[in-house]
Design a protein around this motif. Structure first.
Motif, PDB file in Angstrom:
ATOM      1  N   GLU A 258      42.577  44.084  49.931  1.00 24.98           N
ATOM      2  CA  GLU A 258      42.771  43.001  49.307  1.00 24.98           C
ATOM      3  C   GLU A 258      41.657  42.197  49.611  1.00 24.98           C
ATOM      4  OE1 GLU A 258      45.388  39.854  48.092  1.00 24.98           O
ATOM      5  OE2 GLU A 258      45.815  42.465  48.478  1.00 24.98           O
ATOM      6  N   GLU A 259      40.819  41.716  50.963  1.00 26.56           N
ATOM      7  CA  GLU A 259      39.566  41.741  50.539  1.00 26.56           C
ATOM      8  C   GLU A 259      38.460  41.408  49.958  1.00 26.56           C
ATOM      9  OE1 GLU A 259      38.291  42.445  54.039  1.00 26.56           O
ATOM     10  OE2 GLU A 259      39.217  41.205  56.467  1.00 26.56           O
ATOM     11  N   LEU A 260      38.340  42.946  49.727  1.00 24.94           N
ATOM     12  CA  LEU A 260      37.767  43.550  48.322  1.00 24.94           C
ATOM     13  C   LEU A 260      38.779  43.039  47.124  1.00 24.94           C
ATOM     14  CD1 LEU A 260      36.736  47.200  49.193  1.00 24.94           C
ATOM     15  CD2 LEU A 260      35.472  45.310  49.415  1.00 24.94           C
ATOM     16  N   ARG A 261      39.283  43.147  46.860  1.00 29.21           N
ATOM     17  CA  ARG A 261      40.132  42.185  45.287  1.00 29.21           C
ATOM     18  C   ARG A 261      39.607  40.921  45.208  1.00 29.21           C
ATOM     19  NH1 ARG A 261      45.507  44.665  47.390  1.00 29.21           N
ATOM     20  NH2 ARG A 261      45.751  46.406  46.306  1.00 29.21           N
ATOM     21  N   GLU A 262      39.752  40.320  46.445  1.00 30.40           N
ATOM     22  CA  GLU A 262      39.338  39.187  46.613  1.00 30.40           C
ATOM     23  C   GLU A 262      37.937  38.761  45.754  1.00 30.40           C
ATOM     24  OE1 GLU A 262      41.447  36.478  46.648  1.00 30.40           O
ATOM     25  OE2 GLU A 262      42.645  37.421  46.706  1.00 30.40           O
ATOM     26  N   ILE A 263      37.176  39.123  46.615  1.00 29.25           N
ATOM     27  CA  ILE A 263      35.531  39.614  46.550  1.00 29.25           C
ATOM     28  C   ILE A 263      35.714  39.568  45.102  1.00 29.25           C
ATOM     29  CG2 ILE A 263      33.262  40.301  46.546  1.00 29.25           C
ATOM     30  CD1 ILE A 263      34.208  40.856  49.317  1.00 29.25           C
ATOM     31  N   VAL A 264      35.966  40.748  44.008  1.00 28.38           N
ATOM     32  CA  VAL A 264      36.089  40.962  43.133  1.00 28.38           C
ATOM     33  C   VAL A 264      36.603  40.181  41.638  1.00 28.38           C
ATOM     34  CG1 VAL A 264      36.581  42.473  41.186  1.00 28.38           C
ATOM     35  CG2 VAL A 264      35.835  43.242  43.345  1.00 28.38           C
ATOM     36  N   VAL A 265      37.770  39.522  42.285  1.00 28.75           N
ATOM     37  CA  VAL A 265      38.861  38.294  41.072  1.00 28.75           C
ATOM     38  C   VAL A 265      37.474  36.914  41.207  1.00 28.75           C
ATOM     39  CG1 VAL A 265      40.317  36.663  41.286  1.00 28.75           C
ATOM     40  CG2 VAL A 265      41.114  38.702  41.579  1.00 28.75           C
ATOM     41  N   LYS A 266      36.757  36.890  42.976  1.00 30.19           N
ATOM     42  CA  LYS A 266      35.772  35.725  42.586  1.00 30.19           C
ATOM     43  C   LYS A 266      34.589  36.408  41.892  1.00 30.19           C
ATOM     44  CE  LYS A 266      37.264  33.929  47.480  1.00 30.19           C
ATOM     45  NZ  LYS A 266      36.968  34.581  48.776  1.00 30.19           N
ATOM     46  N   LYS A 267      34.748  37.258  41.703  1.00 31.51           N
ATOM     47  CA  LYS A 267      33.769  37.648  40.962  1.00 31.51           C
ATOM     48  C   LYS A 267      33.595  37.346  39.165  1.00 31.51           C
ATOM     49  CE  LYS A 267      30.429  39.930  43.403  1.00 31.51           C
ATOM     50  NZ  LYS A 267      28.593  39.167  43.282  1.00 31.51           N
ATOM     51  N   CYS A 268      35.367  37.470  38.484  1.00 30.85           N
ATOM     52  CA  CYS A 268      35.473  37.564  37.631  1.00 30.85           C
ATOM     53  C   CYS A 268      34.825  35.775  36.513  1.00 30.85           C
ATOM     54  CB  CYS A 268      36.899  37.510  37.246  1.00 30.85           C
ATOM     55  SG  CYS A 268      37.500  39.079  37.528  1.00 30.85           S
ATOM     56  N   ARG A 269      34.183  35.734  35.150  1.00 31.74           N
ATOM     57  CA  ARG A 269      34.560  34.741  34.923  1.00 31.74           C
ATOM     58  C   ARG A 269      35.712  33.523  34.781  1.00 31.74           C
ATOM     59  NH1 ARG A 269      37.608  34.821  29.687  1.00 31.74           N
ATOM     60  NH2 ARG A 269      37.419  36.181  29.404  1.00 31.74           N
ATOM     61  N   LYS A 270      35.902  32.566  34.713  1.00 32.14           N
ATOM     62  CA  LYS A 270      36.342  30.960  34.653  1.00 32.14           C
ATOM     63  C   LYS A 270      37.665  31.877  33.333  1.00 32.14           C
ATOM     64  CE  LYS A 270      37.297  27.032  35.347  1.00 32.14           C
ATOM     65  NZ  LYS A 270      36.589  25.095  35.293  1.00 32.14           N
ATOM     66  N   MET A 271      38.811  31.588  33.653  1.00 32.20           N
ATOM     67  CA  MET A 271      39.863  31.357  32.681  1.00 32.20           C
ATOM     68  C   MET A 271      39.765  30.862  31.591  1.00 32.20           C
ATOM     69  SD  MET A 271      42.444  33.910  31.776  1.00 32.20           S
ATOM     70  CE  MET A 271      42.869  34.445  33.240  1.00 32.20           C
ATOM     71  N   SER A 272      39.249  31.424  30.323  1.00 35.50           N
ATOM     72  CA  SER A 272      39.686  30.150  29.395  1.00 35.50           C
ATOM     73  C   SER A 272      40.719  29.231  28.576  1.00 35.50           C
ATOM     74  CB  SER A 272      38.814  30.909  27.678  1.00 35.50           C
ATOM     75  OG  SER A 272      39.727  32.072  27.329  1.00 35.50           O
ATOM     76  N   ILE A 273      40.769  28.046  28.289  1.00 38.19           N
ATOM     77  CA  ILE A 273      41.872  28.041  27.737  1.00 38.19           C
ATOM     78  C   ILE A 273      42.868  28.990  26.905  1.00 38.19           C
ATOM     79  CG2 ILE A 273      43.471  26.283  26.723  1.00 38.19           C
ATOM     80  CD1 ILE A 273      40.975  24.109  27.527  1.00 38.19           C
TER      81      ILE A 273
END
Length: 382
Positions: A258-273
């Motif tokens: 779960e910690e790794l998931r959060e790290i990976v998600v944080k590295k994702c680009r910001k969601m566009s409109i």
């Protein structure tokens, strides 16, 4: 060293700075994921071993014979069980005591043999048949295993490992003495008649002696069953502890994942409109079951959101980036699954539809309305 990447959006330049160290961080995450996969494989093997043990354990309850067979087969696997060494020592002691009791029974059986060998017709059977002196050239063609009372006596007194271990073995050899004589000699001959008479007398005395033998065999069987049951309980206790430890390890692994998931998600680009709008549209196309799962994803990361409420207001813009990315990939997989099964879910307007589907269809409408309201407010502000 840093690299600068310029991105143009609606005529405006947006500078995004990335550190080459991110590559190292990504590699580090990759190694951690690989390590987790390796650990999960090992944990899975241990889970299977524990499950197989308890499955076999339940089957062994059907009888002591199956218990004994299983313990003999898995002897190498249970050496690590606490108390196994003590069990081995106790088993050796029990075997020695049981062997001594059997020796006593065989000595008592000696009195039966003396009565038979002292009979006036016993003399032809006291020594091995002298095949050459008697000219019995076909004797070994008829008789597979010659036997006589002197051979039996020698084996009873032997101390080199060839001695009898059980009184039933002595009984079998005594019967063989007379059966050989009856087999080789014609039934009208004196030797055949003498052997038949002595065999009948012997079997009569054996039946009188047999209760002592069966009592000892029953006692030995009960002792072995009790010892095996004790070891089985020790095994169960050890595997229960292994299961508890394994549960803790699985929990820790899940937390690390779960910690790794959060790290990976944080590295994702910001969601566009546009991405957010597509998620909202995709939510309205989900089957009832998948829609419920999607709402659970929102609720899991947004405690204030009630996925089971009668009325639902879902503001896509209010969701965290991690929730949005989770929703994005979930709805993508869910819609792919629906198209693959060629069974898209449609909302029925009939009066007798499933009430659960009615509730889900209302949720879809509420989501659409919530998205529309959010878009309207955004336009007004603009």
């Amino acid at each position: 060293m840093e690299e600068e990447l310029i991105i143009c959006v609606d005529g405006h330049e947006i500078a995004k700075t990335e550190d080459n160290n991110n590559n190292n961080a990504d590699d580090d995450i990759g190694h951690k994921v690989d390590d987790l996969f390796t650990k999960v494989d090992k944990l899975e093997q241990r889970v299977n071993e524990i499950e197989q043990f308890f499955l076999n354990s339940s089957k062994m309850q059907s009888g002591s014979a199956s218990v004994k067979s299983s313990f003999q087969k898995d002897k190498d696997k249970i050496k690590h069980v606490p108390g196994f060494k003590k069990y081995q020592q106790e088993a050796a002691r029990r075997e020695a005591v049981a062997a001594k009791r059997m020796q006593d029974i065989m000595r008592q059986f000696g009195s039966v043999l003396r009565q038979i060998t002292q009979h006036k017709w016993a003399w032809p059977f006291m020594q091995p048949v002298d095949v050459e002196a008697l000219g019995l050239h076909d004797y070994y063609e008829v008789i597979d295993r010659p036997m006589d009372f002197s051979t039996i006596k020698n084996q009873m007194e032997a101390k080199d490992g060839t001695e009898y271990k059980h009184v039933r073995d002595i009984c079998s050899d005594v019967q063989l003495v007379f059966q050989n004589a009856m087999k080789y000699n014609d039934d009208k001959s004196d030797v055949h008649g003498m052997a038949k008479t002595l065999l009948e007398k012997f079997e009569e005395k054996w039946l009188q002696f047999l209760p002592r033998v069966t009592e000892e065999e029953k006692r030995r069987e009960e002792e072995e069953a009790e010892a095996q049951l004790s070891l089985q309980r020790a095994q169960e206790a050890a595997h229960a502890k292994m299961a508890r430890d394994l549960s803790n390890e699985l929990y820790e692994t899940d937390m690390r994942l779960e910690e790794l998931r959060e790290i990976v998600v944080k590295k994702c680009r910001k969601m566009s409109i546009k991405d957010k709008r597509n998620i909202g549209i995709a939510l309205t196309r989900l089957c009832p079951e998948d829609l419920s799962k999607a709402l659970d994803i929102v609720a899991r990361h947004n405690p204030s959101f009630q996925s089971t409420a009668t009325e639902i207001s879902l503001d896509i813009d209010a969701q965290s980036e991690s929730t949005l990315w989770r929703l994005k990939y979930f709805v993508k997989d869910a819609l792919y699954g629906q198209s693959k099964n060629d069974a898209p879910c449609e909302v029925s307007n009939e009066a007798n539809v499933d009430p659960i589907k009615n509730i889900v269809s209302k949720r879809k409408m509420q989501i659409c309305n919530a998205l529309a309201k959010t878009a309207k407010k955004r336009n007004q502000k603009g």
